[in-house]
Design an enzyme around this catalytic site. Structure first.
Site, short mmCIF file in Angstrom:
data_model
loop_
_atom_site.label_atom_id
_atom_site.label_comp_id
_atom_site.label_asym_id
_atom_site.label_seq_id
_atom_site.Cartn_x
_atom_site.Cartn_y
_atom_site.Cartn_z
N HIS A 38 1.36 0.94 -7.90
CA HIS A 38 1.54 1.28 -9.31
C HIS A 38 2.05 2.70 -9.50
O HIS A 38 3.02 2.94 -10.24
CB HIS A 38 0.18 1.08 -9.99
N ASP B 58 -2.24 8.62 -11.89
CA ASP B 58 -1.98 7.25 -11.47
C ASP B 58 -2.67 6.95 -10.14
O ASP B 58 -3.64 7.63 -9.78
CB ASP B 58 -0.45 7.02 -11.39
N SER C 140 2.48 -0.05 -18.79
CA SER C 140 2.51 0.94 -17.71
C SER C 140 3.93 1.29 -17.30
O SER C 140 4.20 2.42 -16.90
CB SER C 140 1.82 0.37 -16.46
#
Ligand SMILES: *[C@@H]1O[C@H](CO)[C@@H](O)[C@H](O)[C@H]1NC(C)=O
Ligand SMILES: *[C@@H]1O[C@H](CO)[C@@H](O)[C@H](O)[C@H]1NC(C)=O
Ligand SMILES: *[C@@H]1O[C@H](CO)[C@@H](O)[C@H](O)[C@H]1NC(C)=O
Ligand SMILES: *[C@@H]1O[C@H](CO)[C@@H](O)[C@H](O)[C@H]1NC(C)=O
Ligand SMILES: *[C@@H]1O[C@H](CO)[C@@H](O)[C@H](O)[C@H]1NC(C)=O
Ligand SMILES: *[C@@H]1O[C@H](CO)[C@@H](O)[C@H](O)[C@H]1NC(C)=O
Ligand SMILES: CC(=O)N[C@H]1CO[C@H](CO)[C@@H](O)[C@@H]1O
Length: 778
Positions: free
Chosen positions: A223, A151, A561
């Site tokens: 994220h 990630d 996601s």
């Protein structure tokens, strides 16, 4: 090396720019030319693309003016406005792999911007938020399961990664905590046990790919912090997004350890780094790899050119479970990515939480029209703000009211909207909500109401500008109120959190759909998990909403996601309970226990209200508790995946592009695409059944229940026109008979069925329910 070194894939929730600006009509074609040839510079490729187009263009057209996008880093190709004949001519050119019309690309970009709207994240000079508002509670059980995430990095100070109550780092752990900018080994602890980062590639001479360099495992995008805390974050009480969605934020497997592999910046992910991340995660000893990123479905690479397919193949062969997001390119069919059969592919659904922000009308009626959005407005509670439609605020220089009613930029008269709430139609609009809202705000409007049906399940955060979204049904009331009075007034109320919202789950609008473009004989996506308005840890941000003094430690964001790490957490928990199970057995446990109903006890629907299909949610919604005791599992080993590749059409030499098969390995002479359906998968997909035809597939189940002596009986749910026979229909397991095979024969006389005929096969011993969906198409 054959592998493109700068293969670019995009994060599936944080979708930065890219794409094409302006209008794109159906005559845009994508010309795909495969991997970037060795030692070829982007500039050289760019020139050769233009020469290639120039050679086939009809007279009077100039290559530079028809080419609208160039692909020159990860793969070679371009997009251009072409006639059908020109496209056909390009198809025959050497070096051209495929040419296809690209009508969906622009819609996809617009939509992903809309519903994946993020806070405007800036790093606040390294300042850390005070943890005072939250307290992290120790896990009740600590297992030695390790979840690795590929990630954008991690924010180690988040309370989600506090190691209070955790025992020593598992002895199986062989990873490292790499020091980098604003990150050293003391940022890792007994919860966040490892962190690495990778070179995301150099900037080329032309300045393309000028990514912020990844020189640290520290998350600059948010994220990776969000997905990590969703997969394995501690339970943190007092979590909220500025008061919204308040409660306890807790990862799917709060007892697991976390290892971050930073393969992305906030602008994208490098394929070379993704492969390195897989390679390290396998070597470091992680149990589950969670991958919330992927290629664009429109350039979905074949397995032999896909770093995720290649990396995950190696991981699964070594017993590591790989869970990936399905993509955000829905609701169009065949948009699912990360669809290799060794991957667990996850679609996104809503949860039973909504954010309500209503419109209160004036005129003595004062009834509220329900809307949904996140706002940080400070409008007065009383409806005293003039309300005007975009059409009525039309600029005199614009002809027709259609674009003004949609509040398209440049169509409104600022003097008519100043100080007012503007009602805008946002149906089928190519302009993003934020672009519209920003324009209204700068023109002096005090608020806006957007009318929109398709994306209502995903809440947009407008932060300091009062905006709410209403359905077209609710808008009828607004329009009739405006028509009923000469001075319409209204206000927009602050957002409140509504829980117990029905129906939920609902398949998210954006969630990528099956069937897989690679092979319809494996059903994808595999299953669904929450991916809409998910509250999880975030990085501190300097751009605070109006009136807020401290950055939120949490954020609400949407995407497949967000769904992926929910399943990674569930898989880690199953693994903790059953350490010897293979990745396929764990996937089977999760899939066969998934649910297909919503909280209205009705079949799960999509956001448009239609009943969801297997191509929306695969086996259904993940049920983490059920997955711990599945009764039977459909198991698979690495050899089975090699045979899959043979059946897929690869020869031994192509298979070597993906993996090193055992010495002497060769594909059987009878390899065929039809035999893919025989892979011992927990779901069944058959394509090209043909009229009046029948097909038999085999499966084998392993009894993993506590009872060695167990009898399972099958029940079949099948649509009209399809006959399904399961032989035998009873399976009797004993202490020595743990694996039993069965055959399923599908016969159809429905020559008119254009859509897949879907149903399910369920084995039950009265205690366990082992549910397998099937999709059979002509
Ligand atoms: C890591 O950084 C912190 C603060 O920047 C510092 O106090 C600490 O000594 C560093 N630890 C190591 C092992 O370098
Ligand atoms: C909103 O726009 C859509 C698409 O242009 C149109 O079909 C619809 O009629 C409009 N709604 C209203 C209330 O004008
Ligand atoms: C009040 O407004 C609502 C719509 O918001 C409408 O349904 C209702 O008929 C109105 N009542 C009166 C008395 O105007
Ligand atoms: C294909 O050939 C292999 C031997 O190479 C054999 O074991 C297998 O049963 C055959 N499968 C089918 C469906 O004919
Ligand atoms: C085929 O069609 C006939 C009638 O049209 C029906 O009775 C029969 O059940 C069908 N067969 C299957 C396998 O559905
Ligand atoms: C054939 O399948 C379609 C759905 O694709 C269904 O509507 C129709 O009823 C089926 N026909 C028969 C004869 O079963
Ligand atoms: C989510 C949120 O912060 N909503 C805010 C909307 O505006 C009102 C009025 O300023 C606030 O009280 C709410 O908190």
């Amino acid at each position: 090396m054959w592998l493109p070194l700068c293969f670019v894939v995009a994060l599936l929730a944080v979708r930065p720019g890219g794409g094409l600006a302006g209008e794109r009509s159906n005559d845009v074609y994508v010309v795909y030319m495969g991997a970037v040839p060795r030692r070829t510079s982007p500039n050289f490729l760019q020139e050769s693309h233009l020469r290639l187009v120039g050679s086939i263009l009809s007279r009077g057209k100039v290559a530079q003016s028809v080419v609208v996008q160039q692909y020159k880093h990860g793969f070679s190709g371009f997009a251009a406005r072409l006639s059908k004949d020109e496209a056909a001519a390009l198809r025959k050119k050497p070096g051209v792999v495929s040419v296809f019309a690209d009508p969906v690309y622009q819609l996809h970009t617009t939509r992903s911007w809309d519903f994946l709207q993020q806070t405007d994240v800036k790093i606040d000079g390294g300042a850390r938020p005070k943890a005072a508002a939250s307290s992290s509670s120790a896990p009740t059980t600590v297992t030695d399961t390790i979840i690795g995430l590929l990630d954008s990095g991690i924010w180690p100070e988040s309370p989600s990664f506090d190691d209070t109550g955790f025992g020593a780092v598992p002895s199986t752990w062989k990873g490292v905590c790499m020091a980098g900018a604003d990150f050293n080994s003391s940022n890792c602890n007994k919860k966040l046990i490892g962190a690495r980062y990778y070179d995301l590639g150099e900037v080329d001479g032309a300045g393309a790919r000028s990514w912020s360099s990844s020189n640290s495992p520290r998350d600059e995008a948010g994220h990776g912090t969000h997905t990590s805390s969703t997969a394995a974050g501690n339970a943190v009480t007092g979590a909220s997004y500025y008061g919204l969605a308040s409660g306890t934020a807790k990862g799917g497997s709060a007892a697991s350890r976390v290892a971050m592999y930073r393969v992305c910046s906030d602008e994208g992910c490098a394929g070379s780094a993704i492969l390195a991340g897989f390679d390290d995660a396998i070597g470091d000893g992680v149990d589950v790899i969670s991958v919330s990123l992927g290629a664009s479905p429109y350039f979905s690479p074949d397995f032999s050119e896909d770093p995720i397919a290649i990396g995950s193949f190696h991981a699964v062969a070594k017993g590591v479970i790989v869970v990936c997001s399905a993509g955000n390119a829905g609701p169009e069919a065949s948009t699912v990515v990360n669809a290799a059969p060794w991957i667990m592919t996850v679609a996104a659904t809503t949860i039973d939480r909504a954010f309500e922000s209503d419109v209160v009308l004036g005129g003595g009626n004062r009834s509220a029209v329900k809307g949904g959005a996140i706002n940080f407005s400070n409008l007065d509670k009383s409806p005293k703000y003039p309300l005007i439609t975009g059409a009525s605020a039309k600029s005199s220089s614009v002809s027709g009211t259609d674009s003004a009613s949609h509040c398209e930029p440049g169509t409104l008269d600022a003097s008519k909207i100043k100080g007012k709430i503007v009602l805008c139609n946002h149906s089928q609009s190519d302009t993003s909500k934020t672009v519209k809202v920003d324009e209204l705000k700068s023109a002096g409007a005090v608020g806006s109401i957007l009318v929109k049906d398709a994306e209502r399940a995903v809440t947009t955060a407008y932060l300091d500008f009062p905006v709410t979204e209403v359905t077209s049904g609710a808008a009828v009331d607004l329009h009739s109120y405006i028509a009923s009075t000469s001075e319409p007034v209204a206000t927009i109320t602050p957002s409140i959190t509504v829980t117990g919202y029905k129906p939920a789950p609902v398949v998210a609008y954006f969630s990528s759909r099956g069937p897989s473009a690679q092979t319809g004989n494996i059903l994808k996506p595999d299953l669904a998990a929450p991916g809409v308005d998910i509250l999880a840890s975030w990085i501190p941000t300097s751009s605070l909403p109006a009136g807020q003094k401290q950055p939120s430690q949490f954020n609400l964001i949407s995407g497949t996601s967000m769904a992926c790490p929910h399943v990674a957490g569930a898989a880690a928990t199953v693994k903790a309970w059953n350490p010897t199970w293979s990745p396929a057995a764990i996937r089977s446990a999760i899939m066969t226990t998934a649910t297909q109903q919503n909280n209205d006890k009705a079949p799960m629907t999509t956001d448009s209200g239609t009943v969801a299909t297997l191509f929306d949610y695969g086996a259904g919604q993940v049920n983490p508790t059920g997955a711990l005791d599945p009764g039977l599992v459909y198991d698979l080993a690495a050899d089975d995946y090699l045979h899959f590749l043979c059946n897929y059409g690869y020869g031994a030499s192509q298979i070597k592009l993906i993996t090193s098969p055992p010495a002497g390995f060769s594909c059987p002479g009878n390899a065929s695409k039809d035999l893919i359906s025989d892979l011992n998968y927990p779901s069944i997909a058959v394509t090209k059944l043909g009229a009046a035809a029948s097909r038999t597939v085999t499966r084998e189940v392993t009894n993993v229940g506590a009872q060695e002596d167990a009898t399972y009986t099958v029940t079949v749910s099948t649509p009209a026109g399809l006959d399904v026979k399961v032989v035998p229909s009873k399976l009797h397991f004993t202490s020595t008979l743990k694996k039993l095979a069965f055959q399923v024969t599908f016969s159809s006389n429905n020559t008119t069925a254009k859509d897949a005929m879907t149903g399910s096969i369920t084995w039950s011993d009265g205690k366990h329910t082992v549910h397998s969906p099937f999709a059979i198409s002509n």
